[in-house]
Design an enzyme around this catalytic site. Structure first.
Site, PDB file in Angstrom:
ATOM      1  N   SER A 238       0.778  -1.235   0.000  1.00 29.90           N
ATOM      2  CA  SER A 238       0.000   0.000   0.000  1.00 29.90           C
ATOM      3  C   SER A 238       0.813   1.290   0.000  1.00 29.90           C
ATOM      4  O   SER A 238       0.244   2.382  -0.026  1.00 29.90           O
ATOM      5  CB  SER A 238      -0.963   0.015   1.194  1.00 29.90           C
ATOM      6  OG  SER A 238      -0.251  -0.016   2.411  1.00 29.90           O
ATOM      7  N   LYS A 283      -5.277   3.959   8.993  1.00 26.54           N
ATOM      8  CA  LYS A 283      -4.263   4.773   8.321  1.00 26.54           C
ATOM      9  C   LYS A 283      -4.631   6.254   8.390  1.00 26.54           C
ATOM     10  O   LYS A 283      -3.754   7.112   8.545  1.00 26.54           O
ATOM     11  CB  LYS A 283      -4.106   4.311   6.873  1.00 26.54           C
ATOM     12  CG  LYS A 283      -3.516   2.913   6.775  1.00 26.54           C
ATOM     13  CD  LYS A 283      -3.281   2.476   5.353  1.00 26.54           C
ATOM     14  CE  LYS A 283      -2.619   1.096   5.346  1.00 26.54           C
ATOM     15  NZ  LYS A 283      -2.297   0.632   3.987  1.00 26.54           N
TER      16      LYS A 283
END
Length: 341
Positions: A238, A283
């Site tokens: 990611s 996140k």
């Protein structure tokens, strides 16, 4: 007195048993939460996170932070309940993160390989965006493969079977177009000199009807440019988008982020397509905790992200690297940006 003591003991025993069980017994869950975040324009342990050699590097400022998710394993009952009650963590079945029958080391190794692949994809996506020249070179040559006595690691391929090659996929398609036993001419560069060699194709192990060269080609920068990503002990794919943006910022004039604190996430492929990731809510928390005011969200994560956006964090929807660059330029100039709203 004896009766009172017995009554007290009868009441305490279950509590003591619960305490022992709650502390000693692990639950089949892991806790996911905000993880470390790193400025891809900055340094870690004295090294540039994205180190560029062999090309002029433009000064940068501000932040382009990649974000991560922490995974806490081996939780006892009390720890699991405490993290769940905290509100910043979520419990997931352990089998979703560490599949039964698969050693922990194998899972970690796979995650690390995903991270390495994301670095390679990020570099290529940035170079394609900047229109930097690339070449196809051989990362490995199988020791017992058809090309073992002809090709070498590091060879740059110009054409295979008379077909020019610009990507690793071009090499695969050119080889598979011929049958096993065919003799294929290959034009390559080695030591700066161009030459032509021939290889007799073998049979592809998983598809014997197709030709097999026995090499692993990769697309790489042409010339002196070298890019190194210096983050260790990170897994998963990611970070790709933020790595690409950092490389573009360093290899182009001006500050891509306008000197602001930008964070984000997203996978990326060599052509610059941004893909969704897991743990978006954690996140975003990590980014906001670190000081970010703007967060780049893969389009595929927008529905989830907009329902859990931390206060004070602006979301920008991203589906391509080009779109991400354009959004950052618009943000810097006060223009409109695509949102998840």
């Amino acid at each position: 007195m004896n009766r009172r003591i017995m009554t007290l003991l009868a009441a305490l025993v279950p509590v003591l048993v619960l305490g022992v069980v709650g502390s000693a017994v692990t639950v089949p869950f892991v806790a996911l939460g905000p993880g470390p975040t790193f400025n891809t324009l900055g340094e870690v342990e004295g090294k540039q996170v994205v180190d560029v050699q062999g090309a002029p590097v433009d000064p940068t400022s501000g932040n382009l932070n990649m974000t991560t998710v922490s995974v806490r394993d081996g939780l006892n009952i009390f720890e699991a309940f405490g993290l769940w009650a905290d509100g910043r963590y979520g419990l997931r079945p352990r089998a979703e993160v560490y599949p039964p029958g698969v050693p922990r080391e194998q899972v970690d190794k796979s995650n690390q390989q995903d991270f390495k692949d994301s670095e390679d994809n990020a570099e290529l996506a940035a170079l394609h965006y900047l229109k930097y020249p690339t070449t196809v070179r051989l990362r490995t040559v199988t020791p017992d493969g058809p090309a073992k006595d002809v090709l070498r690691e590091g060879d740059e391929l110009v054409s295979v079977g008379g077909k020019p090659v610009a990507t690793a996929r071009d090499v695969v398609e050119a080889v598979q177009a011929d049958q096993p036993g065919a003799v294929v001419p290959i034009v390559l560069r080695r030591g700066g000199a161009e030459q032509t060699v021939e290889v007799k194709l073998g049979a592809r192990p998983n598809d014997p009807a197709k030709g097999y060269l026995g090499v692993t080609p990769e697309e790489a920068p042409r010339g002196p440019l070298e890019v190194t990503f210096n983050l260790a002990d990170i897994g998963g794919p990611s970070a790709g988008l933020m790595f690409s943006l950092a490389l573009i910022d360093k290899l182009s004039s001006g500050n891509l982020n306008g000197g602001k604190f930008i964070a984000g996430t997203g996978t990326i492929d060599p052509e610059g397509k941004v893909g969704p990731i897991g743990g978006i809510q954690y996140k975003m928390m990590a980014a906001r905790d670190a000081g970010a005011e703007t967060f780049l969200v893969p389009a595929g994560n927008c529905n989830e992200a907009k329902e859990r956006t931390p206060a004070g964090l602006r979301l920008i929807k991203v589906d391509t690297l080009t779109g991400a660059v354009q959004s950052l330029e618009a943000l810097t100039s006060g223009g409109d940006t695509p949102t998840c709203g």
